[in-house]
Design a protein around this motif. Structure first.
Motif, mmCIF file in Angstrom:
data_model
loop_
_atom_site.group_PDB
_atom_site.id
_atom_site.type_symbol
_atom_site.label_atom_id
_atom_site.label_comp_id
_atom_site.label_asym_id
_atom_site.label_seq_id
_atom_site.Cartn_x
_atom_site.Cartn_y
_atom_site.Cartn_z
ATOM 1 N N ILE A 42 29.975 42.868 34.605
ATOM 2 C CA ILE A 42 31.435 43.018 34.547
ATOM 3 C C ILE A 42 32.064 41.635 34.645
ATOM 4 C CG2 ILE A 42 33.476 44.006 35.649
ATOM 5 C CD1 ILE A 42 31.579 46.176 36.815
ATOM 6 N N LYS A 44 35.601 39.683 34.783
ATOM 7 C CA LYS A 44 37.056 39.697 34.936
ATOM 8 C C LYS A 44 37.518 38.249 34.937
ATOM 9 C CE LYS A 44 40.884 41.038 37.968
ATOM 10 N NZ LYS A 44 41.296 41.686 39.232
ATOM 11 N N GLU A 59 45.364 38.216 32.200
ATOM 12 C CA GLU A 59 44.233 38.925 32.817
ATOM 13 C C GLU A 59 43.441 39.636 31.733
ATOM 14 O OE1 GLU A 59 43.804 42.870 35.592
ATOM 15 O OE2 GLU A 59 45.263 41.367 36.238
ATOM 16 N N TYR A 61 39.218 41.362 30.536
ATOM 17 C CA TYR A 61 37.929 41.914 30.972
ATOM 18 C C TYR A 61 36.951 41.981 29.798
ATOM 19 C CZ TYR A 61 40.748 43.703 34.857
ATOM 20 O OH TYR A 61 41.602 43.817 35.928
ATOM 21 N N ARG A 62 35.681 41.936 30.114
ATOM 22 C CA ARG A 62 34.619 42.344 29.196
ATOM 23 C C ARG A 62 33.522 42.969 30.044
ATOM 24 N NH1 ARG A 62 34.250 43.980 23.961
ATOM 25 N NH2 ARG A 62 32.053 44.113 23.392
ATOM 26 N N VAL A 63 33.178 44.199 29.725
ATOM 27 C CA VAL A 63 32.152 44.931 30.474
ATOM 28 C C VAL A 63 30.969 45.212 29.552
ATOM 29 C CG1 VAL A 63 31.582 47.111 31.607
ATOM 30 C CG2 VAL A 63 33.769 45.993 32.094
ATOM 31 N N GLN A 84 40.081 47.362 35.179
ATOM 32 C CA GLN A 84 38.622 47.323 35.215
ATOM 33 C C GLN A 84 37.997 48.706 35.104
ATOM 34 O OE1 GLN A 84 36.733 44.606 38.037
ATOM 35 N NE2 GLN A 84 35.231 46.190 38.553
#
Length: 474
Positions: A42, A44, A59, A61-63, A84
């Protein structure tokens, strides 16, 4: 176990709940099930971008949900709703989706917490390129690592920026085009990607409607022709889904958008509605259609097939019992909550789950990725050969029968496959084979009570076998 229909579950909790329901029916031990269920990586990040002379902190994300296959695969969305938990849920769905349709990717997902409508094009480009640079720094993008795609709020334009940024930071990577899919054709995209998800939805529902014993249980005839369809959402997925249903002879009785819903039991002309929408800015007040100012009311109107193709959790425990459709095809991600699922299954509604039905996009993304890695356009090697073979065949037919083939017949037979023909054919084959696999699980595995559980069971089984065979890396 507490009845899910009595609880209020978040989108992420709904995904986990569906996983748990299917997992207990499999043969895998708790360790492997936990490895399948959990998100592997995860990311962030917060990064500054200068907008109109001022610094804004973005802000994002990449999961990467699963590394059982490489690369990871999943879209990037631009939305103020990004958080998230949502990205984790969507990444998990991508893992299961890829497994179900036999696409060799692990699941991934990305999100940038912005309202893209508030930014000029050059500022969106800055944000997209900076986000890509951050992914490169953290090793979260690459043809064999993690391959993004368009999602809500993004398009081929953003994908071309991502590819260009990645290529500039990795100048020796000959496969740089394969770092992202959903690109413009001129930048290595594939013909057929735009309509892929909607066409996949159509192929999936059409296959479900082909089994007489299943349709008999619902009081419906086989086939698509004549069935009454309501589509929620006229974005890319909803529009193409509605288009293919209409072309197959279905009756579009209802369409739902953010401004309301319209309904006509005699049918709506999709192109006429689109023209009306361009002129007026919405679908309401379309001639001879009944207006519903509250879009949610449109979901509850009489129809045979309901296609939610827009938002998450639009069918929930408060309205599930009012749904009149006999088949629900989940074109969007998570349009039914876990609570709604329980209610609809008790009513005998056939729910075709999102993790199978909207996999057309990732299937064709896979074809684009393969095209970029091979550096050959689909059809280039066989189109002319096929046309020459067909020409010889026509000559044999004419000589044998003594009948001259008409110009129209000649044109029809002689046409070799274009890239889009091969892409559509591959997608159709994928959706048909995958549905039959899920239906077989539903009909034969004890404890599998619906197609969603069958889909999760199928995905868990395929991913679990991969982990079992791999063993523990020393």
């Amino acid at each position: 176990m507490e009845d899910p229909s009595k609880k209020n579950l978040s989108f992420f909790e709904s995904v986990q709940s569906n996983f748990d329901k299917a997992a207990k029916l499999t043969r895998f031990d708790d360790g492997i099930l936990e490895q399948i269920k959990t998100c592997d990586s995860i990311l962030k990040i917060k990064f500054p971008v200068k907008i109109a002379g001022k610094l804004e902190v973005i802000e994002a994300y990449r999961v990467q949900h699963s590394h059982h296959q490489s690369p990871c695969k999943g879209g990037i969305r631009f939305s103020m709703e990004v958080d998230q938990e949502e990205v984790m849920a969507l990444a998990a769905l991508m893992t299961y989706k890829c497994a179900i349709v036999n696409v060799p990717f692990g699941g991934g997902k990305g999100g940038v917490k912005i309202d893209s409508k508030k930014y000029a094009v050059e500022d969106l480009e800055k944000i997209t390129r900076r986000y890509t640079a951050e992914l490169c720094k953290k090793n979260f993008i690459g043809p064999g690592i993690d391959v993004p795609a368009p999602d809500y709020g993004t398009s081929s334009r953003e994908m071309s920026w991502i590819m260009d940024t990645y290529a500039s930071l990795n100048p020796n990577d000959i496969d740089a085009q394969a770092c992202v899919t959903g690109k413009p054709i001129s930048q290595g995209g594939v013909n057929g990607r735009t309509e892929a998800t909607g066409l996949g939805v159509f192929f999936g529902v059409r296959e479900a409607c082909s089994f007489k014993e299943d349709m008999d249980k619902l009081g419906l005839t086989t086939g698509i022709e004549g069935k009454r369809v309501i589509v929620q959402g006229l974005g890319n997925v909803g529009y193409h889904t509605a288009k293919y249903f209409e072309e197959a002879g279905a009756i579009l009785v209802g369409l739902i958008e953010y401004d309301g819903a319209i309904y006509n039991e005699q049918g709506l002309d999709l192109n006429a509605v689109q023209a009306h929408r361009q002129i007026t800015g919405g679908i309401l007040n379309f001639p001879e259609a009944v207006n519903y100012v509250n879009p949610a009311e449109g979901l509850e109107l009489p129809c045979d097939i309901l296609i939610p193709a827009a938002l998450e959790s639009v069918v929930h425990k408060e309205n599930a019992d009012k749904i009149q459709a006999k088949i629900i095809g989940e074109a969007a991600n998570g349009p039914l909550t876990a609570e709604a699922d329980v209610i609809l299954n008790r009513k005998g509604v056939l729910v075709i789950p999102d993790i199978y039905l909207n996999a057309g996009g990732v299937t064709v993304s896979y074809f684009e990725w393969l095209k970029n890695l091979s550096h050959v356009k689909y059809g280039r090697l066989e189109k002319r050969f096929s046309e020459n073979m067909y020409q010889e065949l026509i000559g044999i037919i004419e000589t044998t029968t003594g009948r001259k083939v008409s110009e129209l017949e000649r044109k029809t037979v002689l046409r070799g496959p274009e890239e889009v023909d091969l892409v559509h054919s591959g997608l159709e084959d994928t959706m048909i084979d995958s549905y039959n696999e899920l239906r077989e699980i539903y009909n034969t595995v004890e404890g599998v009570e619906d197609l969603r559980t069958a889909a999760f069971y199928c995905a868990i089984n395929k991913v679990g076998i991969t982990y079992e065979q791999r063993g523990i890396f020393p």
